[in-house]
Design an enzyme around this catalytic site. Structure first.
Site, PDB file in Angstrom:
ATOM      1  N   ASP A 145     -13.333   1.353 -37.197  1.00  0.00           N
ATOM      2  CA  ASP A 145     -13.219   1.482 -35.747  1.00  0.00           C
ATOM      3  C   ASP A 145     -14.315   0.640 -35.103  1.00  0.00           C
ATOM      4  OD1 ASP A 145     -12.681   2.303 -33.215  1.00  0.00           O
ATOM      5  OD2 ASP A 145     -12.782   4.452 -33.661  1.00  0.00           O
ATOM      6  N   ASP A 151      -8.314  -2.454 -32.182  1.00  0.00           N
ATOM      7  CA  ASP A 151      -9.684  -2.340 -32.706  1.00  0.00           C
ATOM      8  C   ASP A 151      -9.835  -1.276 -33.798  1.00  0.00           C
ATOM      9  OD1 ASP A 151      -9.371  -0.116 -31.167  1.00  0.00           O
ATOM     10  OD2 ASP A 151     -11.404  -0.162 -30.356  1.00  0.00           O
ATOM     11  N   GLU A 152      -8.727  -0.899 -34.406  1.00  0.00           N
ATOM     12  CA  GLU A 152      -8.812   0.107 -35.463  1.00  0.00           C
ATOM     13  C   GLU A 152      -7.922  -0.283 -36.632  1.00  0.00           C
ATOM     14  OE1 GLU A 152      -7.986   4.145 -34.471  1.00  0.00           O
ATOM     15  OE2 GLU A 152      -8.988   3.968 -32.535  1.00  0.00           O
TER      16      GLU A 152
END
Length: 613
Positions: A122, A212-213
């Site tokens: 993350d 973003d993960e």
DNA sequence: GCGGATCAC
DNA sequence: TATGGTGATCCGC
């Protein structure tokens, strides 16, 4: 946000948790971000109380506030019903439900897989971090990305109680010197790509969960490099930071559910692991607030809290009641939370199947019928673009509106054929809007959107994700000829159009059959055929506003419609649309094959988030 | 199958 | 003054 000095996995209940009616509303107003991450240090809890007050006062009296108040009241009523039901159940003989629950838990336990090392990666304040690369001076000042509503903010801003999802005017009240930047999605996508390149070294089949993960299975990597999972993740995080200048946090566990929880524990720029041991996992879950689990939001948190379940460990004593109180799916989900089970299968997002394409937009309150039609036309054009980009058509079209009161309504329809073009989308959506206007006098909207579902792929032949070559259809050539024909002949030949439509129906039927016979687990999106829309449409398109035929050239057509909208011909258009008979041909009822889902070990029963690029 | 609601990011 | 957009799933009817 958790500071690194706190005890991992042992978060106590936040002092922000509601205690009475006003408190629940304030809690609701805090937004998901503040309530999910939790305020773990004493200092942060004090800040939280002030923040709560500021948000409450900033919102008080607004339509948004009133709507939140309504929702809060409804939830309180729902909880009262749950408690009543619980009291009633407890007077009954629950031995059957208890045995059933225990059997299910035993069955789940048998499925426990401790052989895999799953990590969740993350990025820390991703958008803000990327902006800081371009403007390092922003690192030391409170800064957020997004307008209207914040999408991300840096850690300096978080000290003021600012969070993603917060209205920017509220954020400004909390911190007047807050620097607000507009979103630059391309820039973030570019940076995300750099990071993915590195992650692919650790697991080529990693799964993007959002921009973003990501989830990775590093079992093989650890074996091959003689590293334990912590070392491997240290290495990967260092490599990402080194080459992209963006820091990430990671969670390491035996499954995706726990890994996801863990990535938040030592944020930012940290990692946390729950060992692949049953007792360690059970202990970790026992003290874990249910709210920390993906899938438990503010509503479910309050419902569970009302029956005395705040931590996952407290699920067990209530196991006999859960199905009757919350439904079978919720029970199964909670059972997995209690046991600390989750999925271990990580796969590229490309293997998932998209189920809908949608667009929506918020605007100032609008009651004018003509203006609403202009918005609808705009939405139709946007959706057309998105459908073209994703190469789909929709067999179902839904209209979504948000009233000026923030109440959301949706209406859907099944057009006679799969639709993808703006004027079709508009034509099928307009009657739904017109009906809403008729049913709700003085209709005033603040949002309008369109969604296509029941998708049909229009993807052309090519190489799919696994490198297999997919076949173009021989019919393609026929439709191409028809296209050329239609384009060169500006007279509308009704008979030919009819035949073309019939051919297309037949083709779609074939595609359906083919699709059913495909192995959906290997081929993410089955190519169907070349775009053949031209065969079903004459070279002149009827303007959805004035009804008169116009040049089929996209730009000319759109310009005309825009012009037409501005000419106040709306009333006639509504009438025409209302009178227009929607072709009664029922669409084929066959459904596309959906990848089989065991349901037993999904990461999250309620949703599967996909990231499409 | 439809519409409302919840959830995540 | 003012509270987002996209996608998914579950439930009740």
């Amino acid at each position: 946000m958790q500071s690194s000095g706190d005890t991992p996995g042992k978060d106590v209940k936040s002092d922000l948790a509601p205690t009475d009616d006003f408190e629940t509303l304030k809690y609701q107003l805090l937004g998901p971000s503040l309530t999910k991450a939790g305020q773990d240090s004493v200092d942060q809890q004090k800040v939280g109380l002030v923040v709560s007050e500021v948000i409450y006062n900033a919102s008080k009296g607004s339509k948004f506030f009133n709507h939140e108040q309504d929702r809060d009241r409804n939830l309180t009523l729902k909880i009262e019903r749950i408690l009543k039901q619980k009291a009633r159940l407890e007077t009954l003989d629950l031995s059957h439900d208890l045995r059933r629950a225990d059997e299910y838990l035993a069955e789940l336990e048998l499925s426990r897989d401790l052989s895999q090392h799953i990590i969740h990666v993350d990025c820390d304040a991703f958008f803000a971090a990327v902006e800081e690369l371009d403007r390092p001076e922003l690192k030391t000042v409170p800064m957020a990305v997004g307008k209207g509503v914040l999408t991300t903010c840096n850690y300096v801003a978080r000290k003021f109680g600012i969070r993603s999802g917060m209205a920017s005017f509220v954020a400004k009240k909390l911190c007047p010197q807050l620097v607000l930047l507009p979103q630059n999605y391309e820039k973030y996508t570019e940076k995300a790509k750099e990071m993915r390149t590195i992650m692919a070294e650790y697991d080529p089949l990693f799964e993007s969960a959002s921009i973003d993960e990501a989830y990775l299975n590093i079992t093989a990597y650890c074996d091959e490099n003689q590293l334990n999972p912590e070392e491997a993740v240290q290495r990967m995080r260092a490599e990402i930071l080194e080459t992209t200048q963006v820091s990430v946090s990671a969670g390491i566990a035996a499954n995706a559910k726990i890994a996801k929880i863990c990535s938040n524990i030592n944020k930012p720029n940290g990692q946390f692991r729950v060992p692949n041991e049953r007792t360690a996992i059970m202990e970790f879950m026992r003290e874990l607030p249910v709210r920390k689990v993906n899938g438990v939001g503010r509503v479910f948190e309050r419902e569970l809290e009302s029956i005395g379940v705040k931590k996952c460990g407290e699920i067990f004593p209530q196991r006999a009641l859960l199905t009757k109180l919350f439904g079978e799916k919720a029970f199964q989900f909670l059972a997995q939370c209690y046991l600390g089970l989750g999925r271990t299968k990580i796969e590229p997002v490309e293997t998932h199947e998209r189920k809908s394409v949608s667009t929506e937009t918020t605007f100032h309150e609008l009651g004018d019928k003509e203006a609403l039609r202009a918005k609808l036309w705009w939405a139709a054009q946007e959706l057309e673009k998105d459908l073209a980009r994703t190469q789909f058509k929709g067999r179902t079209l839904a209209l979504k509106v948000k009233l000026h009161t923030f109440e959301v309504l949706t209406r859907q329809t099944a057009p006679s054929r799969a639709v993808s073009r703006a004027q079709d989308l508009y034509s099928f959506a307009l009657p739904m809007l017109a009906k809403l206007e008729k049913d709700i006098p003085g209709l005033e909207l603040r949002l309008l959107g369109l969604r296509c579902s029941n998708l049909v792929s229009t993807q052309k032949a090519g190489i799919n994700f696994f490198g297999a070559i997919t076949n173009p259809k021989p019919e393609t050539k026929v439709t191409d000829e028809a296209t050329v024909n239609a384009e060169s002949n500006h007279e509308i030949d009704a008979e030919e159009a009819f035949e073309a439509a019939a051919r297309q129906e037949a083709q779609e039927e074939m595609n359906d059959l083919e699709q059913l016979s495909q192995d959906a687990s290997l081929v993410p999106t089955t190519p169907q055929r070349e775009e053949s829309v031209a065969t079903e449409d004459p070279p002149l398109w009827d303007c959805p506003i004035c009804g008169r035929p116009q040049s089929a050239d996209d730009r000319t057509f759109n310009e005309h419609v825009d012009f037409c909208l501005s000419k106040r011909t709306i009333r006639e258009a509504v009438q025409a649309t209302e009178e227009t008979e929607v072709a009664p041909n029922p669409p084929p009822t066959r459904k596309r094959k959906v990848p089989s889902q065991s349901g037993a070990l999904e990461d999250d029963p309620k949703q599967k988030r996909l990231f499409f690029q």
